[in-house]
Motif scaffolding. Structure first.
Motif, PDB file in Angstrom:
ATOM      1  N   ARG A  84      54.735 -17.620  93.284  1.00  0.00           N
ATOM      2  CA  ARG A  84      55.096 -17.330  94.677  1.00  0.00           C
ATOM      3  C   ARG A  84      55.955 -18.447  95.267  1.00  0.00           C
ATOM      4  NH1 ARG A  84      49.056 -15.132  96.424  1.00  0.00           N
ATOM      5  NH2 ARG A  84      49.352 -12.982  95.685  1.00  0.00           N
ATOM      6  N   PHE A  85      55.662 -19.686  94.875  1.00  0.00           N
ATOM      7  CA  PHE A  85      56.502 -20.799  95.322  1.00  0.00           C
ATOM      8  C   PHE A  85      57.920 -20.639  94.787  1.00  0.00           C
ATOM      9  CE2 PHE A  85      58.330 -24.797  93.741  1.00  0.00           C
ATOM     10  CZ  PHE A  85      58.596 -25.444  94.939  1.00  0.00           C
ATOM     11  N   LEU A  86      58.054 -20.309  93.498  1.00  0.00           N
ATOM     12  CA  LEU A  86      59.384 -20.132  92.911  1.00  0.00           C
ATOM     13  C   LEU A  86      60.126 -18.972  93.541  1.00  0.00           C
ATOM     14  CD1 LEU A  86      58.552 -20.675  89.118  1.00  0.00           C
ATOM     15  CD2 LEU A  86      59.528 -22.334  90.726  1.00  0.00           C
ATOM     16  N   ALA A  87      59.413 -17.889  93.833  1.00  0.00           N
ATOM     17  CA  ALA A  87      60.057 -16.710  94.408  1.00  0.00           C
ATOM     18  C   ALA A  87      60.612 -16.980  95.799  1.00  0.00           C
ATOM     19  CB  ALA A  87      59.065 -15.548  94.464  1.00  0.00           C
ATOM     20  N   ALA A  88      60.038 -17.970  96.512  1.00  0.00           N
ATOM     21  CA  ALA A  88      60.482 -18.272  97.872  1.00  0.00           C
ATOM     22  C   ALA A  88      61.687 -19.212  97.900  1.00  0.00           C
ATOM     23  CB  ALA A  88      59.325 -18.884  98.658  1.00  0.00           C
ATOM     24  N   GLU A  97      63.799 -23.128  81.323  1.00  0.00           N
ATOM     25  CA  GLU A  97      64.841 -24.151  81.218  1.00  0.00           C
ATOM     26  C   GLU A  97      65.609 -24.327  82.522  1.00  0.00           C
ATOM     27  OE1 GLU A  97      66.529 -20.319  79.358  1.00  0.00           O
ATOM     28  OE2 GLU A  97      64.681 -21.517  79.240  1.00  0.00           O
ATOM     29  N   ASP A  98      65.432 -23.401  83.461  1.00  0.00           N
ATOM     30  CA  ASP A  98      66.117 -23.516  84.752  1.00  0.00           C
ATOM     31  C   ASP A  98      65.322 -24.338  85.761  1.00  0.00           C
ATOM     32  OD1 ASP A  98      68.179 -21.868  83.800  1.00  0.00           O
ATOM     33  OD2 ASP A  98      67.076 -20.061  84.347  1.00  0.00           O
ATOM     34  N   LEU A  99      64.132 -24.764  85.385  1.00  0.00           N
ATOM     35  CA  LEU A  99      63.348 -25.621  86.282  1.00  0.00           C
ATOM     36  C   LEU A  99      64.007 -26.997  86.357  1.00  0.00           C
ATOM     37  CD1 LEU A  99      59.597 -24.881  85.414  1.00  0.00           C
ATOM     38  CD2 LEU A  99      60.793 -24.358  87.537  1.00  0.00           C
ATOM     39  N   THR A 100      64.418 -27.400  87.527  1.00  0.00           N
ATOM     40  CA  THR A 100      65.086 -28.685  87.709  1.00  0.00           C
ATOM     41  C   THR A 100      64.103 -29.710  88.267  1.00  0.00           C
ATOM     42  OG1 THR A 100      65.736 -28.158  89.980  1.00  0.00           O
ATOM     43  CG2 THR A 100      67.242 -27.465  88.206  1.00  0.00           C
ATOM     44  N   PRO A 101      64.412 -30.999  88.102  1.00  0.00           N
ATOM     45  CA  PRO A 101      63.544 -32.025  88.711  1.00  0.00           C
ATOM     46  C   PRO A 101      63.394 -31.833  90.217  1.00  0.00           C
ATOM     47  CG  PRO A 101      65.042 -33.029  87.131  1.00  0.00           C
ATOM     48  CD  PRO A 101      65.473 -31.599  87.276  1.00  0.00           C
ATOM     49  N   ALA A 102      64.454 -31.365  90.892  1.00  0.00           N
ATOM     50  CA  ALA A 102      64.363 -31.164  92.348  1.00  0.00           C
ATOM     51  C   ALA A 102      63.330 -30.096  92.691  1.00  0.00           C
ATOM     52  CB  ALA A 102      65.734 -30.775  92.896  1.00  0.00           C
ATOM     53  N   LEU A 104      60.745 -29.175  90.828  1.00  0.00           N
ATOM     54  CA  LEU A 104      59.416 -29.695  90.505  1.00  0.00           C
ATOM     55  C   LEU A 104      58.957 -30.727  91.520  1.00  0.00           C
ATOM     56  CD1 LEU A 104      59.754 -29.999  86.627  1.00  0.00           C
ATOM     57  CD2 LEU A 104      58.472 -28.290  87.926  1.00  0.00           C
ATOM     58  N   LYS A 105      59.901 -31.489  92.090  1.00  0.00           N
ATOM     59  CA  LYS A 105      59.532 -32.443  93.138  1.00  0.00           C
ATOM     60  C   LYS A 105      59.067 -31.707  94.389  1.00  0.00           C
ATOM     61  CE  LYS A 105      62.438 -36.342  91.723  1.00  0.00           C
ATOM     62  NZ  LYS A 105      63.623 -37.172  92.058  1.00  0.00           N
ATOM     63  N   ARG A 106      59.747 -30.621  94.749  1.00  0.00           N
ATOM     64  CA  ARG A 106      59.313 -29.826  95.916  1.00  0.00           C
ATOM     65  C   ARG A 106      57.936 -29.220  95.675  1.00  0.00           C
ATOM     66  NH1 ARG A 106      63.990 -25.825  97.939  1.00  0.00           N
ATOM     67  NH2 ARG A 106      62.224 -25.246  99.313  1.00  0.00           N
ATOM     68  N   TRP A 107      57.698 -28.753  94.439  1.00  0.00           N
ATOM     69  CA  TRP A 107      56.389 -28.195  94.086  1.00  0.00           C
ATOM     70  C   TRP A 107      55.306 -29.287  94.185  1.00  0.00           C
ATOM     71  CZ3 TRP A 107      53.150 -24.449  93.548  1.00  0.00           C
ATOM     72  CH2 TRP A 107      52.106 -24.495  92.624  1.00  0.00           C
ATOM     73  N   ARG A 108      55.643 -30.480  93.746  1.00  0.00           N
ATOM     74  CA  ARG A 108      54.687 -31.581  93.822  1.00  0.00           C
ATOM     75  C   ARG A 108      54.385 -31.949  95.281  1.00  0.00           C
ATOM     76  NH1 ARG A 108      53.056 -36.009  90.508  1.00  0.00           N
ATOM     77  NH2 ARG A 108      52.544 -37.862  91.734  1.00  0.00           N
ATOM     78  N   GLN A 109      55.435 -32.073  96.090  1.00  0.00           N
ATOM     79  CA  GLN A 109      55.232 -32.434  97.489  1.00  0.00           C
ATOM     80  C   GLN A 109      54.419 -31.387  98.239  1.00  0.00           C
ATOM     81  OE1 GLN A 109      55.918 -35.321  99.019  1.00  0.00           O
ATOM     82  NE2 GLN A 109      56.566 -36.052  96.995  1.00  0.00           N
ATOM     83  N   ASN A 119      44.602 -29.950  92.101  1.00  0.00           N
ATOM     84  CA  ASN A 119      44.065 -29.138  90.998  1.00  0.00           C
ATOM     85  C   ASN A 119      45.117 -28.171  90.478  1.00  0.00           C
ATOM     86  OD1 ASN A 119      41.471 -30.174  90.789  1.00  0.00           O
ATOM     87  ND2 ASN A 119      40.680 -28.887  92.421  1.00  0.00           N
ATOM     88  N   THR A 120      45.842 -27.542  91.408  1.00  0.00           N
ATOM     89  CA  THR A 120      46.894 -26.600  91.022  1.00  0.00           C
ATOM     90  C   THR A 120      47.990 -27.316  90.238  1.00  0.00           C
ATOM     91  OG1 THR A 120      46.458 -25.214  92.952  1.00  0.00           O
ATOM     92  CG2 THR A 120      48.598 -24.961  91.894  1.00  0.00           C
ATOM     93  N   LEU A 121      48.402 -28.479  90.715  1.00  0.00           N
ATOM     94  CA  LEU A 121      49.421 -29.257  90.001  1.00  0.00           C
ATOM     95  C   LEU A 121      48.975 -29.576  88.576  1.00  0.00           C
ATOM     96  CD1 LEU A 121      50.651 -31.865  92.654  1.00  0.00           C
ATOM     97  CD2 LEU A 121      51.985 -30.025  91.636  1.00  0.00           C
TER      98      LEU A 121
END
Length: 572
Positions: A84-88, A97-102, A104-109, A119-121
């Motif tokens: 759901r995070f990716l879809a937004a 392979e399209d996952l970028t550091p940017a 993943l950083k937004r997902w982490r934050q 826990n999710t992370l």
């Protein structure tokens, strides 16, 4: 090996277990310990199909280590949140392979700030790193960033809260036990032929016999008579006469957790305890209880506990009562499904209800085996409690008993004791006393004098230091002198140490360390530890380099005086 020591038969050489990932690549069937399958459809995730297939493959790979559907469901929930995070995003990734550091950083934050988020992370990162595409590169480096450990928010009960929860469970279970005991006595009298079949007790005994054999009272033919005889159609008047309800079984589980610290998951696989002989004792029963706790790790799932019933206040009395309350249910379960030997058996309220929790043993006829989360929820609502008590009751029991229960010592201290606010509060005085003792010890073993640059006129020279005031000695003699040992000069506030003392003190420190290698440790600590610690402190004040260099300047006089000090010849 089988129970009798024979080797189990091996599967055929060409045997292959069922593949968790279906031929379509989007449905993963997860098997639990009992062999039941549950499908997870990755087509439901709101991401591109290639990404769905990649996550499905990783999910299937990870599922090989799971033994319950609950583990799979927790991971599925975390992946759904990630999808759901990716879809937004403005530009959702097409595949891994399209996952970028940017991204993943937004997902982490988004998740790093909360305990559930961490826990999710952790779960999502563990899954993504199984893919070779996420093991190298900038995105892999972002995934490798440390995630702070999650601390449990569950706290132990205060004594009054703990007793309130236990009292609720005790009242309900005791009422059920008295009801079953009363009807069991009547049933046994009927089976031994003591009752007239035409009297009320005899007719009731016949109904109870039918109930014990089938799990229910007769519902046809003489139904109207039985209703009047039993006092109604409610479950306490019918099948409840010999069987616990599911909510009453939860009360028993709460009491067992409060007494022995067992997890809720233990009750789904807990065999009926076996009585073993008590050597040299009469009037006591010792039960052998086999506890299975699957989260302890490989080869450590099973443990055997021996619990003795020696009276009303003994822990084993609860085991005796549990066996009495579930006796008829266990006998019937063994008849309907031979080999069934679980302790926690109750009567289903709705016999034909669909069994959805496949991690819990399947019902046997009208009987429910183990305890499900719905049973706990119903118990909590019935008693107006703020949430499931099992984690808090177990934590309270572990904290009060001050010892590990079905877990390691490190887990006991790290997970249960140290984070517990009640323990922290109760330990404040002990910690303060310990800190005061440590401070006093440090002051006693610290260099008590001052460092000087040179000898000052008027100071009296001693073997280990110069004395700035013999008349003010903390250990005065009747003639006004100092009665302390020369080794204790370094503990006195009147001591002055200048560079001329350094060679002799460094030599003394070295000789004390040499004595440690030849004396028994208790002897050395009792005689020399205090002086060694004080010299350690002085070395830190002087500096390690200057202290080591001073050893090269020792003289024969220094060696002689140090030898006399250690022999005790210079003591007053």
């Amino acid at each position: 090996m089988s129970g009798r020591g024979r080797k189990a038969s091996l599967p055929p050489a060409d045997f292959h277990g069922p593949e968790p990932l279906g031929s379509g690549g989007l449905v993963v069937a997860v098997s639990n310990r009992a062999g039941h399958h549950r499908p997870f459809d990755f087509a439901q995730l709101p991401i591109a199909e290639p990404f769905q297939r990649s996550l499905a493959a990783l999910f299937a790979q990870r599922s090989q280590v799971w033994t319950s559907h609950a583990s799979a469901q927790r991971t599925w929930n975390q992946l759904l949140a990630f999808a759901r995070f990716l879809a937004a995003l403005e530009q959702p990734p097409h595949d891994l392979e399209d996952l970028t550091p940017a991204v993943l950083k937004r997902w982490r934050q988004k998740n790093i700030g909360t305990s559930p988020g961490r826990n999710t992370l952790t779960v999502v990162r563990m899954l993504l790193r199984l893919d070779p595409r996420m093991q190298t590169g900038a995105a892999a480096e972002e995934l490798a960033r440390r995630i702070p450990a999650t601390q449990s928010n569950v706290q132990s009960y205060e004594p009054a809260e703990f007793e309130a929860v236990r009292s609720v469970a005790r009242r309900q279970f005791r009422a059920a036990l008295l009801r079953i005991d009363e009807n069991t006595q009547l049933l046994e009298r009927w089976r031994t032929g003591e009752l007239d079949v035409n009297c009320r007790e005899g007719r009731l005994g016949a109904v109870l016999d039918h109930l014990a054999r089938t799990g229910d009272v007769p519902r046809r033919g003489s139904h109207a008579v039985n209703r009047k005889l039993l006092g109604g159609n409610s479950w306490p008047s019918t099948w409840g006469r010999l069987f616990l309800s599911r909510i009453e079984l939860v009360s028993l589980a709460v009491l067992l957790t409060a007494e022995f610290g067992w997890n809720l998951s233990v009750f789904n696989r807990l065999p009926a305890p076996r009585a073993t002989p008590s050597i040299g004792e009469t009037g006591t029963l010792t039960y052998q209880v086999e506890v299975e706790k699957r989260r302890r790790g490989a080869n450590r799932w099973f443990s055997t506990e021996y619990i003795t019933d020696s009276g009303a206040d003994s822990p084993g009395r609860l085991i005796t009562q549990a066996l009495e309350a579930t006796r008829h249910a266990r006998v019937l379960a063994g008849q309907l499904a031979p080999g069934t030997n679980l302790l926690m058996v109750s009567r289903l309220g709705a016999v034909r209800r669909r069994h959805s929790n496949l991690d819990q043993p399947r019902p046997v006829g009208p009987l429910s085996l183990g305890i499900g989360y719905n049973d706990v929820t119903a118990w909590v609502l019935a008693h107006s409690l703020p949430g499931s008590p099992f984690q808090r009751v177990r934590r309270t029991t572990v904290v009060e008993q001050r010892q590990p229960l079905q877990h390691s010592r490190s887990t006991h201290e790290r997970v249960y004791v140290l984070p517990d606010q009640r323990v922290q509060h109760e330990s404040q005085e002990v910690i303060a006393e310990g800190a005061q003792e440590a401070l006093a010890l440090a002051l006693d073993t610290a260099f008590g004098g001052r460092l000087a640059e040179r000898y000052e006129p008027g100071h009296a020279e001693t073997v280990t230091a110069d004395c700035a005031g013999e008349s003010a000695s903390p250990r005065p003699t009747p003639d006004g002198g100092c009665g302390a040992s020369f080794l204790l000069c370094l503990a006195c506030a009147n001591a002055r140490v200048h560079p001329g003392h350094h060679p002799r003190l460094a030599l003394l420190h070295q000789q004390l360390e040499a004595l440690r290698s030849v004396l028994p440790e208790p002897v050395w600590q009792a005689r020399w530890l205090e002086h060694h610690l004080r010299l350690d402190d002085l070395r830190g004040k002087v500096g390690g380099g200057a202290w080591a260099a001073a050893l090269d300047r020792t003289t024969d006089t220094d060696h002689t005086l140090v030898r006399l000090l250690l022999k005790g010849d210079l003591n007053p």
